[in-house]
Design a protein around this motif. Structure first.
Motif, mmCIF file in Angstrom:
data_model
loop_
_atom_site.group_PDB
_atom_site.id
_atom_site.type_symbol
_atom_site.label_atom_id
_atom_site.label_comp_id
_atom_site.label_asym_id
_atom_site.label_seq_id
_atom_site.Cartn_x
_atom_site.Cartn_y
_atom_site.Cartn_z
ATOM 1 N N UNK A 66 1.101 -0.964 -0.352
ATOM 2 C CA UNK A 66 -0.485 -0.093 -0.106
ATOM 3 C C UNK A 66 0.830 1.235 0.146
ATOM 4 N N UNK A 67 0.878 1.903 -1.254
ATOM 5 C CA UNK A 67 1.740 3.263 -1.137
ATOM 6 C C UNK A 67 0.712 4.392 -1.009
ATOM 7 N N UNK A 68 1.714 5.788 0.405
ATOM 8 C CA UNK A 68 1.691 6.871 0.521
ATOM 9 C C UNK A 68 2.090 7.700 0.213
ATOM 10 N N UNK A 69 1.132 9.011 0.024
ATOM 11 C CA UNK A 69 2.872 10.165 -0.511
ATOM 12 C C UNK A 69 3.764 10.442 1.111
ATOM 13 N N UNK A 70 4.555 11.373 -0.021
ATOM 14 C CA UNK A 70 6.128 10.734 0.888
ATOM 15 C C UNK A 70 4.698 11.861 2.454
ATOM 16 N N UNK A 71 4.491 12.545 2.252
ATOM 17 C CA UNK A 71 4.688 14.221 4.082
ATOM 18 C C UNK A 71 3.027 12.550 4.141
ATOM 19 N N UNK A 72 2.984 11.849 4.330
ATOM 20 C CA UNK A 72 1.919 11.030 5.650
ATOM 21 C C UNK A 72 2.704 10.360 6.449
ATOM 22 N N UNK A 73 4.127 10.099 5.933
ATOM 23 C CA UNK A 73 5.355 9.381 6.949
ATOM 24 C C UNK A 73 5.700 10.525 8.186
ATOM 25 N N UNK A 74 5.381 9.861 8.550
ATOM 26 C CA UNK A 74 5.649 10.535 10.443
ATOM 27 C C UNK A 74 6.720 9.683 11.164
ATOM 28 N N UNK A 75 7.880 10.515 12.327
ATOM 29 C CA UNK A 75 8.780 9.663 13.266
ATOM 30 C C UNK A 75 8.726 10.360 14.519
ATOM 31 N N UNK A 76 8.657 9.561 15.719
ATOM 32 C CA UNK A 76 8.641 10.933 16.609
ATOM 33 C C UNK A 76 10.272 11.283 16.854
ATOM 34 N N UNK A 77 10.528 11.862 16.932
ATOM 35 C CA UNK A 77 11.794 12.733 17.206
ATOM 36 C C UNK A 77 12.458 11.654 18.885
ATOM 37 N N UNK A 78 11.762 11.455 19.376
ATOM 38 C CA UNK A 78 12.139 10.633 20.576
ATOM 39 C C UNK A 78 11.255 9.741 21.125
ATOM 40 N N UNK A 79 11.437 8.934 21.199
ATOM 41 C CA UNK A 79 11.079 7.745 21.756
ATOM 42 C C UNK A 79 10.615 6.855 20.688
ATOM 43 N N UNK A 80 9.652 5.765 20.211
ATOM 44 C CA UNK A 80 9.407 4.866 19.467
ATOM 45 C C UNK A 80 8.081 4.818 19.133
ATOM 46 N N UNK A 81 8.001 6.060 17.556
ATOM 47 C CA UNK A 81 6.704 6.653 17.388
ATOM 48 C C UNK A 81 6.706 6.818 15.750
#
Length: 329
Positions: free
Chosen positions: A66-81
């Protein structure tokens, strides 16, 4: 550097080229019936930059990308998210809402008692001191050696029971998967506290190539590291496209891993950051582990169903291992 000691976190950045990163969540349901669902969220950066989620179902014997736009990806800077669209992944939960023509997947899962792989300054996770090398083609992290999940999961109008299902979590990041490798993982042994993973690959580095390996055997509270960076050595390796048998020696003990593929599903894999290669993974394979001393006396023996297995051009590894063994004689 802070993320180096937290391999579960996002290791890249959105401005990189020829880069991939992906997390692998494997849910193994051995009661009341055998089934595995694996979910792989990730990001591919290059000519065709995008985010993605791959899904494997052993029951349906297939996979989805399943493809998503690049800007749909987010990752937490602290912790695992990690978030991809309306789908969220963390150390404590997974929330899924995936809908396309041939996939209808909804899940709300609570992850319980995930056992992290230890990270120290001298041995950074499962890669050991190799984690400090900056120019490796692919790096590997084990987020959780074992754990369990509870909650709800519906896949294509079918309810999948998630009641204390076994969980394993790992990840990869870099440019490309190795051109030949063996990977096997299981934590559905008769002893519920046993978990193992082993990966062997031809690794390019600074114009050279070598056969490297990493992995672990977890027996209860004991975690045994196996890898090129430890004192362990590959004593024998035999592999075809359906089976692999590897014997590793460490500390006067022989660890014999025997893996046999079950049903296979195609997955997209990275080559220079683009997800345009194809590999075959079985999530319902069979993996046996025996541990003996040098005299052949049995120390431990167990077998796991619902094993994850990939044997990608692994015959090449057998040939190389044979040649390296001849040179040592």
């Amino acid at each position: 550097m802070p993320n180096l000691y937290h391999p579960e976190r996002f290791q890249g950045s959105a401005d990189l080229l020829h880069y991939f990163e992906g997390w692998y969540f494997k849910l193994a349901i051995d009661e009341p019936h055998n089934e595995v669902v694996a979910i792989i969220p990730g990001i591919a950066l290059g000519v065709d930059s995008h985010a993605f989620i791959q899904v494997i179902s052993s029951k349906e014997r297939r996979s989805w990308y399943v493809r998503f736009p690049l800007d749909s990806f987010q990752a937490g800077k602290k912790g695992f998210s990690v978030t991809v669209g309306n789908n969220h992944f963390s150390r404590s939960s997974i929330t899924l809402s995936l809908h396309q023509s041939d996939l209808d997947l909804e899940a709300n899962l609570h992850l319980i008692d995930l056992q992290p792989f230890p990270v120290t300054v001298s041995s950074v996770g499962v890669m050991g001191w190799f984690a400090y090398l900056p120019a490796m083609e692919c790096k590997h992290g084990v987020v959780a050696t074992r754990g369990s999940a509870e909650g709800s999961l519906r896949l294509n109008n079918r309810t999948v029971p998630i009641n204390s299902s076994k969980v394993y979590v790992e990840k990869d990041w870099g440019k490309s998967f190795p051109k030949a490798y063996i990977w096997m993982q299981a934590n559905c042994f008769a002893d519920p506290k046993t978990s193992v993973m082993l990966s062997i690959a031809r690794i390019p580095y600074l114009g050279l190539r070598f056969t490297g390996f990493l992995g672990f055997v977890q027996l209860g509270d004991e975690l045994i590291r196996l890898g090129t960076y430890t004192s362990s050595k590959i004593r024998s390796l035999h592999s075809s496209d359906q089976e692999a048998k590897v014997v590793i020696e460490k500390g006067g003990k022989l660890f014999t891993f025997t893996a046999r593929m079950g049903s296979g599903s195609h997955l997209a894999s990275p080559r220079n950051g683009a997800m345009d290669e194809k590999i075959v993974e079985s999530v319902d394979g069979l993996l046996s582990l025996t541990i003996t001393d040098r005299s052949g006396s049995m120390i431990y023996s167990d077998e796991s169903k619902l094993a994850g297995i990939e044997l990608y051009k692994s015959g090449t590894l057998e040939q190389v291992a044979a040649m390296e063994a001849e040179k040592k004689v």
